[in-house]
Scaffold this motif. Structure first.
Motif, PDB file in Angstrom:
ATOM      1  N   SER A 217       0.824  -1.245  -0.322  1.00  0.00           N
ATOM      2  CA  SER A 217      -0.036   0.050   0.031  1.00  0.00           C
ATOM      3  C   SER A 217       0.981   1.171  -0.124  1.00  0.00           C
ATOM      4  O   SER A 217       0.342   2.241  -0.632  1.00  0.00           O
TER       5      SER A 217
ATOM      6  N   ALA B 260       1.649   3.021   2.499  1.00  0.00           N
ATOM      7  CA  ALA B 260       0.899   3.942   3.385  1.00  0.00           C
ATOM      8  C   ALA B 260       2.068   3.959   4.601  1.00  0.00           C
ATOM      9  O   ALA B 260       2.867   3.244   4.580  1.00  0.00           O
ATOM     10  N   TYR B 261       1.815   4.737   5.366  1.00  0.00           N
ATOM     11  CA  TYR B 261       2.679   4.840   6.686  1.00  0.00           C
ATOM     12  C   TYR B 261       2.601   3.863   7.471  1.00  0.00           C
ATOM     13  O   TYR B 261       1.615   3.228   7.915  1.00  0.00           O
TER      14      TYR B 261
ATOM     15  N   LEU C 259      11.926  11.842  -6.748  1.00  0.00           N
ATOM     16  CA  LEU C 259      11.608  13.286  -6.821  1.00  0.00           C
ATOM     17  C   LEU C 259      11.030  13.716  -5.774  1.00  0.00           C
ATOM     18  O   LEU C 259       9.640  13.003  -5.179  1.00  0.00           O
TER      19      LEU C 259
ATOM     20  N   VAL D 114       8.986  16.912  -4.121  1.00  0.00           N
ATOM     21  CA  VAL D 114       8.502  18.670  -4.609  1.00  0.00           C
ATOM     22  C   VAL D 114       8.155  19.321  -3.289  1.00  0.00           C
ATOM     23  O   VAL D 114       7.272  18.907  -2.483  1.00  0.00           O
TER      24      VAL D 114
ATOM     25  N   ALA E 189      -0.076   6.697  -3.481  1.00  0.00           N
ATOM     26  CA  ALA E 189      -0.537   6.130  -1.850  1.00  0.00           C
ATOM     27  C   ALA E 189      -0.380   7.574  -1.331  1.00  0.00           C
ATOM     28  O   ALA E 189       0.403   8.506  -1.658  1.00  0.00           O
ATOM     29  N   ARG E 190      -1.334   7.701  -0.164  1.00  0.00           N
ATOM     30  CA  ARG E 190      -1.063   9.053   0.911  1.00  0.00           C
ATOM     31  C   ARG E 190      -0.477   8.490   1.990  1.00  0.00           C
ATOM     32  O   ARG E 190      -1.077   7.369   2.637  1.00  0.00           O
ATOM     33  N   TRP E 191       0.390   8.962   2.339  1.00  0.00           N
ATOM     34  CA  TRP E 191       1.303   8.638   3.636  1.00  0.00           C
ATOM     35  C   TRP E 191       1.167   9.526   4.650  1.00  0.00           C
ATOM     36  O   TRP E 191       1.329  10.830   4.405  1.00  0.00           O
ATOM     37  N   GLU E 192       0.723   8.992   5.797  1.00  0.00           N
ATOM     38  CA  GLU E 192       0.571  10.063   6.671  1.00  0.00           C
ATOM     39  C   GLU E 192       1.242   9.565   8.065  1.00  0.00           C
ATOM     40  O   GLU E 192       0.691   8.504   8.780  1.00  0.00           O
ATOM     41  N   LYS E 193       2.177  10.190   8.447  1.00  0.00           N
ATOM     42  CA  LYS E 193       2.796   9.860   9.708  1.00  0.00           C
ATOM     43  C   LYS E 193       2.368  10.598  10.927  1.00  0.00           C
ATOM     44  O   LYS E 193       2.507  11.913  11.052  1.00  0.00           O
ATOM     45  N   PRO E 194       2.035  10.055  12.119  1.00  0.00           N
ATOM     46  CA  PRO E 194       1.752  10.637  13.347  1.00  0.00           C
ATOM     47  C   PRO E 194       2.647  11.335  13.895  1.00  0.00           C
ATOM     48  O   PRO E 194       3.945  10.854  13.696  1.00  0.00           O
TER      49      PRO E 194
ATOM     50  N   LEU F 198       2.377  14.536   9.496  1.00  0.00           N
ATOM     51  CA  LEU F 198       3.126  14.927   7.907  1.00  0.00           C
ATOM     52  C   LEU F 198       2.264  13.772   7.115  1.00  0.00           C
ATOM     53  O   LEU F 198       2.088  12.743   7.183  1.00  0.00           O
TER      54      LEU F 198
ATOM     55  N   MET G 136       2.097  13.082   2.927  1.00  0.00           N
ATOM     56  CA  MET G 136       2.541  13.237   1.536  1.00  0.00           C
ATOM     57  C   MET G 136       1.851  12.364   0.610  1.00  0.00           C
ATOM     58  O   MET G 136       1.238  11.286   0.885  1.00  0.00           O
TER      59      MET G 136
ATOM     60  N   LYS H   8       2.176  10.166  -3.005  1.00  0.00           N
ATOM     61  CA  LYS H   8       3.285   9.604  -3.385  1.00  0.00           C
ATOM     62  C   LYS H   8       2.883   8.804  -4.741  1.00  0.00           C
ATOM     63  O   LYS H   8       1.868   8.638  -4.789  1.00  0.00           O
TER      64      LYS H   8
ATOM     65  N   SER I 286       7.655   9.781  -6.935  1.00  0.00           N
ATOM     66  CA  SER I 286       7.738  11.252  -6.548  1.00  0.00           C
ATOM     67  C   SER I 286       6.823  11.531  -5.601  1.00  0.00           C
ATOM     68  O   SER I 286       5.901  10.600  -5.231  1.00  0.00           O
ATOM     69  N   ARG I 287       7.335  12.391  -4.646  1.00  0.00           N
ATOM     70  CA  ARG I 287       6.209  12.688  -3.331  1.00  0.00           C
ATOM     71  C   ARG I 287       6.172  14.217  -3.098  1.00  0.00           C
ATOM     72  O   ARG I 287       7.056  15.006  -3.767  1.00  0.00           O
ATOM     73  N   VAL I 288       4.921  14.587  -2.704  1.00  0.00           N
ATOM     74  CA  VAL I 288       4.999  16.166  -2.440  1.00  0.00           C
ATOM     75  C   VAL I 288       3.714  16.322  -1.498  1.00  0.00           C
ATOM     76  O   VAL I 288       3.084  15.398  -1.257  1.00  0.00           O
ATOM     77  N   PRO I 289       3.973  17.161  -0.462  1.00  0.00           N
ATOM     78  CA  PRO I 289       3.416  17.204   0.956  1.00  0.00           C
ATOM     79  C   PRO I 289       1.889  17.521   0.376  1.00  0.00           C
ATOM     80  O   PRO I 289       1.710  18.477  -0.362  1.00  0.00           O
TER      81      PRO I 289
END
Lengths: 564, 564
Positions: free
Chosen positions: A25, A27-28, A507, A509, B181-186, B193, B195, B197, B554-557
């Motif tokens: 996935s 995901a985190y 990358l 961004v 993916a959406r990465w969400e770190k507590p 955070l 991101m 991706k 690639s990743r972007v906040p």
């Protein structure tokens, strides 16, 4: 209850399945707490770890591996903390034939533990390593020069997460096909052909892990655990200046293997300055994981024909600045990236491309010189308090990097000189702040090769298009592990993303907050791509594990039972 | 409706999912009917295929690929049917720079088709090839010397199944991680955070497929489709005596690509005697699939450093006879194996180990000489009717094999001489029956290297334990693609299975019916293991596909939205 590979699998199966799911996935997810807090690690963990590290000092490191006693050259060692003291630890000189013979002898039993059993054992090793994260943090700090927090996180839980990721990928790949099958092929009006088949996963031989000076565990664990879980034995050859973290790792692995009724010689340590080449050409060594200089990495790729070679080598990481609506956040983010571990990360930005006409920064234009000035000022301010600065910078790992900083200051116009910082706790520590230079785009002969350490160059280009073209070309020709972009123009962001995908580099961004271009998160970010000269593999993906084992089948006809 | 990669994926998704599921379960499955029946292929298919083949003869083979018109050397060809006539077909001489340039230019569009789209296109190519199975069967027959039924099955549907297997594995590997993916770190009490991706699958470059003389499609399709589906362009370089089957394949692939709006130069043909080395060292060539001699295979592995090289080379396949309760079935099965395509399969048994004291055969003992006699008699009887014999034997592919039969008869005691058979339909066909020799176990210098063709040696050993030890050692040192065992002793079967697993070769036990040691079934049997010198890869597993592409992220906040 006796510990067996199967019982360890039962214990850790849920962790393993979560790791597999996270790696799909993206995901985190993390298995190991990254904060060195008493709540996660116990009230006495910090003090215990420091004491364990102190107990290693000025002692022979005991390791009951084959050949240790009869090794010819006696003992080896000589590690010195970049914070200013000798570790005084000696290690057994390896008897290579004894290590290889013992590793080969251990392999059939390891194969029979099966994919599940091996994965269970590997996760148990990682959990034990996690429990010793403070001891390992001190070992990493005083061999690599990382400040404590980084040594704890990158050397402990983050490295363990990367190891677990390799175990999860290996387990997933090994169990990709059924272990057994009944095959029944119709034959028209005749009875079908029926065969029973078995598919056995077999390791390829001995894995050799060649450790590096800066991240011995973080860069070492993926190869170590990828080779181990897939049925191979592993010989760990640490870099000569960063032995202790991997020696502790080998000892823990051997303990867990023995407790699970397996041969501990599946994991052994080989310390020595010149033995990497000898080991790398042995026919029994079929897998090599290497992090280090491009010279030796290329040599391995070209000469160790008998082995599958995974390398991470030098590169030149770029950031392209086109514009930003948060100039302060951008500068803060870049200042941290350039300062962290004095830029001694393979992922640290070296070249920052800025157009000669400057950038749009929030509501106003910012000229090239102004961009340089705010960046230099940002780094300087960020490191103005020595007590805080040393906890980010750590210490310079090698004499070569110290000299490089000095030499590099002559290459271009100095925007921010590197300065020495006196460490409040370790007066002899060699601490240096980043050097920032400016150069013209045409001076690629100066900025276009790796200048490892706290050296950053702001390069003046004709335009953002020119910046992108140069950054992509540097990536293709010199390699890169990271790339960054700041822009507020969605079309340009899409175009740049395309250019960096084609160049084969990850990358990031518009990083302005708590995520940094030089950091990657296990289970979500791939470290390296294998698609440019900086590395021929990524940590961690299917390609990193699938070629470490073979599937060998047998088949036997099923004889039809007589009718009752 | 316009054909697009996505529409082809929709059309073929069910087939693809079935192929993935079969390759996991290893149960029987096939996508393409193996019987050349009118019901499966249409009433006129056989005649149409023969006519299509006839239409190729004595003509230039038209292929509108780059550089074809301005190629320096004009045209190439010279194929001759082992059944006794010249094909008279000429092919465009390749302009290597033009092919490589066109291939590179085609790749970005192919990447953008994505894993699903590429898989859809590849399955469509295979379906089109399937519809032309009779034409391809004739082409395979009259280049390799296979009899018609084998040329149809192995050259048509079985090769197509192996190609589909590679597509399925490639698709599975490419889609192993989420595309985004959406990465969400507590962050404790602070906001997490977050991101976004993206993970893009990128081919490594140009794949080079170097075809072989005996199974151009069966051995060629796995590499061709594995490289193609994973985002690479492919240049197909056929063996100089078996061009037509791959030329037809390339033409079909180009047609499908063009119809789907893609650049047909993703698949091109490069005919020529000496161009394999030039192509193999080009920096743009990053993947090489090779079937053929050990000499050139080793050269590729040692010199094409820029490429991932997959090789299938020579080997010595063994059968160990310990005993059987069905001696007639055993002899019938072995007779077919030795006779099929005159032993010109990389999987044909060469050495049959029999203890000097003989074996238990059903209720009675059978001495060594008697085992040899029943085997020789079985082969002789099986091939006694010329009309039936030629449909199994086919013709001898090369002059070298013809000479080898002659020379080999001097190596040991002849138990069954090789004889020429006059083909009722093709009087000039060079048809030969198997030569069976006996030797002593110590004459390993004579039987212990590949004697390609209809040459089998029954080797007299001290015991079954001796036989097993010798067969396993031959596998480890000389390589093997198959191994066989006949025994009625369950403990011995288990011990032998263990020995062959350690030696790294697929084992077939007690084959007495309609399954043969030299045949493997796509989706269930792995062809080769990669674990012994006969091949460094298996057809087809994750290791065969996972290293043909890279994942670039690639990743972007994610900027928090203002509260409404």
């Amino acid at each position: 209850m006796t510990t067996t590979p199967q019982s360890l699998f039962a214990t850790h199966e849920a962790t393993l399945r979560s790791a597999v799911e996270a790696s799909r996935s993206r995901a985190y997810w993390s298995a190991f707490p990254e904060m060195p807090s008493p709540r996660a690690y116990g009230e006495t963990a910090a003090a215990d770890g420091e004491a364990a590290f102190a107990a290693h000092r000025d002692q022979p490191f005991a390791l009951d591996q084959p050949g240790a006693t009869k090794a010819p050259a006696g003992t080896l060692g000589g590690e010195r903390s970049p914070f200013g003291f000798d570790l005084g630890i000696t290690y057994p000189a390896p008897d290579i034939d004894a290590l290889i013979g013992a590793a080969k002898a251990a392999m059939p039993g390891w194969r029979k533990a099966g994919p599940d059993g091996r994965a269970g054992v590997c996760v148990e090793i990682l959990k034990r390593l996690n429990a010793r994260s403070f001891e390992i943090a001190n070992a990493v700090m005083h061999t690599t020069g990382q400040a404590f927090m980084m040594a704890f996180q990158a050397g402990g839980p983050h490295a363990q997460d990367r190891g677990l990721e390799a175990v999860a990928y290996g387990w997933k790949a090994m169990t990709d096909q059924a272990p057994a099958a009944r095959w029944e092929k119709p034959q028209g009006k005749n009875p079908p052909l029926v065969m029973d088949k078995r598919f056995e996963v077999v390791g390829r031989g001995i894995g050799l892990v060649i450790g590096c000076a800066t991240f011995p565990t973080w860069n070492g664990y993926p190869g170590l655990f990828a080779s181990l879980v897939t049925g191979n034995a592993v010989i760990v050859k640490p870099g000569p200046t960063a032995i202790l973290p991997l020696a502790i790792t080998v000892r823990v692995a051997r303990e867990v293997l023995a407790e699970a009724g397996l041969d501990p010689n599946l994991v052994t340590l080989a310390v020595g300055d010149t033995i990497a080449k000898d080991l790398a050409l042995r026919p029994e060594v079929t897998l090599i994981d290497y992090t280090g200089s491009t010279g030796f990495g290329d040599w391995l790729e070209r000469n160790a024909h008998q082995a599958q070679v995974y390398t991470e080598k030098a590169g030149v990481n770029s950031v392209v600045i086109d514009g930003t609506d948060d100039p302060k956040g951008m500068v803060r983010n870049l200042a941290f990236t350039l300062s962290l571990y004095s830029g001694q990360m393979c992922t640290t930005t070296q070249v920052i491309f800025v157009p000669k006409d400057g950038i749009q920064a929030g509501a106003e234009r910012m000229g090239f010189d102004q961009v340089v000035a705010v960046l230099a000022g940002g780094v300087d301010k960020f490191l103005s308090d020595p007590e805080r600065a040393v906890e980010v910078l750590g210490a310079i790992q090698s004499d070569a990097t110290l000299s490089r900083i000095k030499e590099a200051s002559k290459l271009g116009t100095v925007a921010l000189p590197s300065r020495a910082v006196v460490h409040p706790k370790f007066p002899e520590a060699r601490v240096r702040t980043p050097l920032i230079l400016t150069m013209d785009a045409k001076e690629e002969d100066k900025y276009g090769h790796e200048l490892f350490g706290p050296i950053a160059i702001v390069v003046k280009t004709d335009s953002t298009a020119d910046s992108l073209e140069r950054a992509a070309r540097l990536t293709r020709t010199r390699g890169a592990l990271t790339a960054g972009l700041y822009s507020t123009d969605p079309a340009l962001i899409e175009q740049a993303t395309e250019a960096f995908v084609e160049a084969g580099v990850a990358l990031s961004v518009n990083l302005t907050g708590g995520v940094f271009v030089n950091q990657s998160a296990a289970f979500s970010d791939f470290h390296g791509t294998g698609a440019n000269p900086a590395a021929n593999a990524a940590l961690c993906d299917l390609a990193f594990v699938a070629n470490r084992f073979r599937v060998v089948q047998s088949r036997v006809p099923v004889v039809a039972e007589a009718a009752p």
